[in-house]
Design a protein around this motif. Structure first.
Motif, PDB file in Angstrom:
ATOM      1  N   LEU A 128       0.800  -1.220   0.000  1.00  0.00           N
ATOM      2  CA  LEU A 128       0.000   0.000   0.000  1.00  0.00           C
ATOM      3  C   LEU A 128       0.836   1.274   0.000  1.00  0.00           C
ATOM      4  CD1 LEU A 128      -2.769  -1.062   2.557  1.00  0.00           C
ATOM      5  CD2 LEU A 128      -2.802  -1.244   0.063  1.00  0.00           C
ATOM      6  N   VAL A 129       2.052   1.181   0.506  1.00  0.00           N
ATOM      7  CA  VAL A 129       2.904   2.374   0.602  1.00  0.00           C
ATOM      8  C   VAL A 129       4.096   2.285  -0.342  1.00  0.00           C
ATOM      9  CG1 VAL A 129       4.290   3.807   2.149  1.00  0.00           C
ATOM     10  CG2 VAL A 129       2.201   2.716   2.996  1.00  0.00           C
ATOM     11  N   GLY A 130       4.688   1.090  -0.425  1.00  0.00           N
ATOM     12  CA  GLY A 130       5.903   0.908  -1.211  1.00  0.00           C
ATOM     13  C   GLY A 130       5.842   1.424  -2.633  1.00  0.00           C
ATOM     14  N   PRO A 131       4.806   1.080  -3.414  1.00  0.00           N
ATOM     15  CA  PRO A 131       4.771   1.529  -4.812  1.00  0.00           C
ATOM     16  C   PRO A 131       4.788   3.042  -4.972  1.00  0.00           C
ATOM     17  CG  PRO A 131       3.180  -0.221  -4.443  1.00  0.00           C
ATOM     18  CD  PRO A 131       3.691   0.168  -3.101  1.00  0.00           C
ATOM     19  N   PHE A 132       4.210   3.771  -4.015  1.00  0.00           N
ATOM     20  CA  PHE A 132       4.163   5.224  -4.097  1.00  0.00           C
ATOM     21  C   PHE A 132       5.478   5.871  -3.662  1.00  0.00           C
ATOM     22  CE2 PHE A 132      -0.184   3.769  -3.573  1.00  0.00           C
ATOM     23  CZ  PHE A 132      -0.857   4.477  -4.551  1.00  0.00           C
ATOM     24  N   VAL A 133       6.203   5.166  -2.791  1.00  0.00           N
ATOM     25  CA  VAL A 133       7.447   5.713  -2.250  1.00  0.00           C
ATOM     26  C   VAL A 133       8.646   5.413  -3.137  1.00  0.00           C
ATOM     27  CG1 VAL A 133       9.065   5.557  -0.308  1.00  0.00           C
ATOM     28  CG2 VAL A 133       6.601   5.669   0.114  1.00  0.00           C
TER      29      VAL A 133
END
Length: 310
Positions: A128-133
């Motif tokens: 949920l966070v990794g792809p955006f970061v």
């Protein structure tokens, strides 16, 4: 031992496959800019899938780089796909080689063995966070590396993360790769500056495609190994019993190139991806333990259930 012919890379296959992948990404990306609705959604998915496949060639480079068979392809990837991902191929080399090393595979010292099947907090964070970061993190590392070889930001981050989680973080860059990392990072900054100057209105779409690519990559991770718990120590056999093989061509979207026939790849990591199907057929015919690693794609997604050997 296997026949040495399996280790022979065909440069034309690499060039053709990579060119088609990059062309598919560019064409679909341009159509995204000119369409809307369902057509836009379809073009967006195609753009993500094609760029993801092109990016996955860095995995091939990790295993073929030292053989010298694909030095030219190493440069081509870095100058094209690497510029889009803002990550030279060398950044992937060391962590992945540690992952394949007998003795560190599937232990706490393996930076690419993440317990995504049992650690739900980590799985949620990654998905949920990794792809955006990750696109932002890659830009940060490019900026840091462009400052020169003596600015060891990666090493500092690696030491900090290692202390925090008590295991190898894998972000430190070996000394022999630092000059190449610096040179390509400076080139990437020039490419980014030109892109921002000429097509600033497309930056949100490019970022969205990068997020989609990273999301596909993260979805793939738990499809290749058990990833339920760390082992105290491992040997060569553990690479077989802790890896999965998927025959279904539908898995090619999430597991392109040598990632789908993953057990054969871990047994013989130096075999180019285009020779793996033939090697897989031989191992399937002659190795009962290898046959146990075969898992239907749907079963693998729902929870690994291996096929019993004959």
């Amino acid at each position: 031992m296997i026949d040495s012919r399996y280790y022979q890379a065909n440069p034309l296959i690499y060039l053709g496959d990579f060119t088609l992948s990059m062309t598919g990404f560019v064409v679909a990306f341009i159509f995204c800019l000119r369409t809307s609705g369902l057509v836009f959604a379809l073009c967006f998915v195609v753009s993500c899938v094609c760029l993801y496949r092109a990016g996955t060639f860095v995995h091939e480079l990790t295993h073929q780089y030292r053989s010298g068979q694909l030095n030219w392809f190493h440069r081509l990837w870095n100058l094209t796909a690497g510029a889009i991902f803002m990550a030279p191929a060398v950044r992937f080399f060391d962590p992945h080689q540690i992952h394949h090393k007998v003795g560190t595979f599937a232990t706490r010292q393996d930076p690419q063995y993440l317990l995504l099947r049992t650690d739900w907090k980590l799985a949620a964070l990654m998905l949920l966070v990794g792809p955006f970061v990750m696109p932002i993190a890659c830009l940060f590392f490019v900026l840091a590396a462009s400052l020169g070889e003596k600015v060891d930001i990666e090493g500092r981050i690696d030491r900090y993360l290692t202390r925090k989680k008590g295991a190898a973080a894998g972000s430190a860059l070996p000394a022999q790769y630092k000059r190449e990392m610096t040179l390509y990072s400076r080139y990437y900054l020039v490419v980014i500056a030109v892109y921002v100057w000429l097509w600033p209105e497309t930056i949100p779409l490019l970022y969205a495609v990068q997020v989609g690519v990273w999301w596909l990559g993260i979805l793939r991770i738990p499809l290749e190994h058990e990833m339920r718990e760390y082992r105290e120590q491992t040997d060569a056999r553990d690479h077989v019993i802790d890896s999965f093989t998927v025959e279904s061509p539908f898995a090619e979207i999430l597991q392109p190139l040598s990632l789908r026939l993953h057990t054969a790849h871990h047994m013989y990591p130096g075999v180019p991806y285009h020779n793996l199907p033939a090697l897989h057929a031989e191992l399937k015919r002659t190795n009962p333990e290898y046959r146990k690693s075969m898992v239907p794609f749907l079963n693998l997604v729902l929870g690994p259930r291996r096929i019993a050997s004959d």
